[in-house]
Design an enzyme around this catalytic site. Structure first.
Site, short mmCIF file in Angstrom:
data_model
loop_
_atom_site.label_atom_id
_atom_site.label_comp_id
_atom_site.label_asym_id
_atom_site.label_seq_id
_atom_site.Cartn_x
_atom_site.Cartn_y
_atom_site.Cartn_z
N ASP A 57 -56.69 -40.54 26.40
CA ASP A 57 -55.23 -40.48 26.54
C ASP A 57 -54.64 -39.52 25.51
O ASP A 57 -53.43 -39.24 25.53
CB ASP A 57 -54.59 -41.87 26.49
N SER A 58 -55.49 -38.94 24.65
CA SER A 58 -55.06 -37.81 23.81
C SER A 58 -54.56 -36.66 24.68
O SER A 58 -53.89 -35.76 24.18
CB SER A 58 -56.21 -37.34 22.91
N ASP A 69 -59.89 -43.29 29.68
CA ASP A 69 -59.07 -44.18 28.85
C ASP A 69 -58.07 -44.96 29.69
O ASP A 69 -57.48 -44.42 30.63
CB ASP A 69 -58.25 -43.33 27.86
N LYS A 127 -62.29 -47.01 28.81
CA LYS A 127 -62.18 -47.32 27.39
C LYS A 127 -60.82 -47.95 27.13
O LYS A 127 -59.83 -47.57 27.75
CB LYS A 127 -62.33 -46.05 26.52
N GLU A 173 -58.33 -49.67 23.75
CA GLU A 173 -58.17 -49.86 22.31
C GLU A 173 -57.87 -51.33 22.02
O GLU A 173 -57.18 -51.99 22.79
CB GLU A 173 -57.00 -49.01 21.79
N GLU A 188 -62.60 -45.18 14.99
CA GLU A 188 -61.77 -44.02 14.60
C GLU A 188 -61.13 -44.25 13.24
O GLU A 188 -60.65 -45.35 12.92
CB GLU A 188 -60.66 -43.78 15.65
O1 KIV Z 1 -57.91 -40.33 23.53
C1 KIV Z 1 -58.86 -39.87 22.85
O2 KIV Z 1 -59.14 -38.67 22.83
C2 KIV Z 1 -59.66 -40.81 22.08
C3 KIV Z 1 -60.61 -40.22 21.10
C4 KIV Z 1 -59.85 -39.83 19.90
C5 KIV Z 1 -61.73 -41.12 20.81
O3 KIV Z 1 -59.51 -41.98 22.21
#
Ligand code: KIV
Length: 274
Positions: free
Chosen positions: A51-52, A90, A120, A122, A189
């Protein structure tokens, strides 16, 4: 390898079991688009559609505005343009925290509409029940503890976690809870080396570090950081392997000058009569 009708063979896409703890370090990079996924696919063990994307592609100040639809569009592009790497997508902020049922609905949409095999999310101990709910229903989950960008408001910024004893114990307890709930791997992280080492030694699943020292089973970086495309800031933990921004500036300047001077297009770029 998968046998092809013409006798040729192509590499099979990696599965969660191919991320092995304690061996050669696992290599991960983020990817959000088809051309980048095509270029990275042969070289990495897994591609994270992170989600970056919200910060590096859409220009948001945090990952919070990212939607499930955005993740699905980028996840599907990465799946279409890769064949070898495991692809992890994500779950964005607000799409899984409300309840484990909401998390399952979001994960099911992501798997069905992108074709990826894993998601993924968090969170620490508070998300363990959700991780268990998903994994028991056939959704492989990569966890993410330590600095959690979706919690930027609660944490008061993008801050390294685990520098004092209380925080260190919390990050370690979060990691243990997510691993115990059945996650197949864990991103750590933004934490200090002793915490990353202790977690890597304690949990039975591979740990993937970003700003978490070499004491992890693998590493991941954001591709735009690696290539020098994201220039707003450079986190301390990033090593730039290329500086593409000045190359792009030079190319675009040359194109603009050629157009204005009528040097482009040339005869070789023009269509003729039949
Ligand atoms: O969204 C992302 O790119 C991430 C990485 C920083 C692991 O979660």
């Amino acid at each position: 390898m998968i046998a092809q009708p013409d006798g040729a063979s192509r590499a099979k896409r990696r599965g969660v079991g191919d991320l092995v703890k304690g061996g050669t370090p696992i290599v991960g990079l983020t990817a959000y688009t088809a051309p980048i996924a095509t270029l990275l696919d042969p070289h990495v063990d897994f591609l994270l559609v992170g989600d970056s994307v919200g910060m590096v592609v859409y220009g948001f100040e945090s990952t919070l505005p990212v939607t499930v639809d955005m993740m699905i569009a980028h996840g599907a592009a990465v799946m279409r343009s890769s064949s070898r790497a495991l692809v992890v997508v994500d779950m964005p902020f607000g799409s899984y925290q409300e309840s484990r049922e909401q998390a399952f609905r979001t994960a099911a949409r992501i798997l069905a509409e992108t074709g990826c095999a894993t998601v993924k999310l968090e969170g620490g101990a508070e998300m363990a029940e959700t991780v268990r709910f998903l994994t028991e229903r056939g959704v492989p989950v990569m966890g993410h503890v330590g600095l959690m960008p979706q919690s930027v408001n609660a944490a008061g910024g993008f801050k390294v976690q685990g520098r004092d004893r209380q925080q260190a114990e919390r990050v370690s307890a979060d990691a243990a809870a997510i691993a115990g709930a059945g996650a197949f791997a864990l991103v750590i992280e933004g934490t200090i080396e002793p915490v990353a080492r202790a977690i890597t030694e304690a949990v039975p699943i591979p740990t993937i570090g970003i700003g978490a020292s070499p004491m992890c089973d693998g590493q991941i970086l954001v591709i735009d950081d690696v290539l020098g495309l994201f220039t707003q800031f450079k986190p301390r933990f990033v090593r730039r392997y290329a500086e593409l921004a000045p190359l792009i500036t030079a190319a675009v300047e040359a194109y603009a000058e050629d157009v204005r001077a009528r040097r482009f297009p040339g005869p070789e770029h023009c269509f003729g009569m039949k």
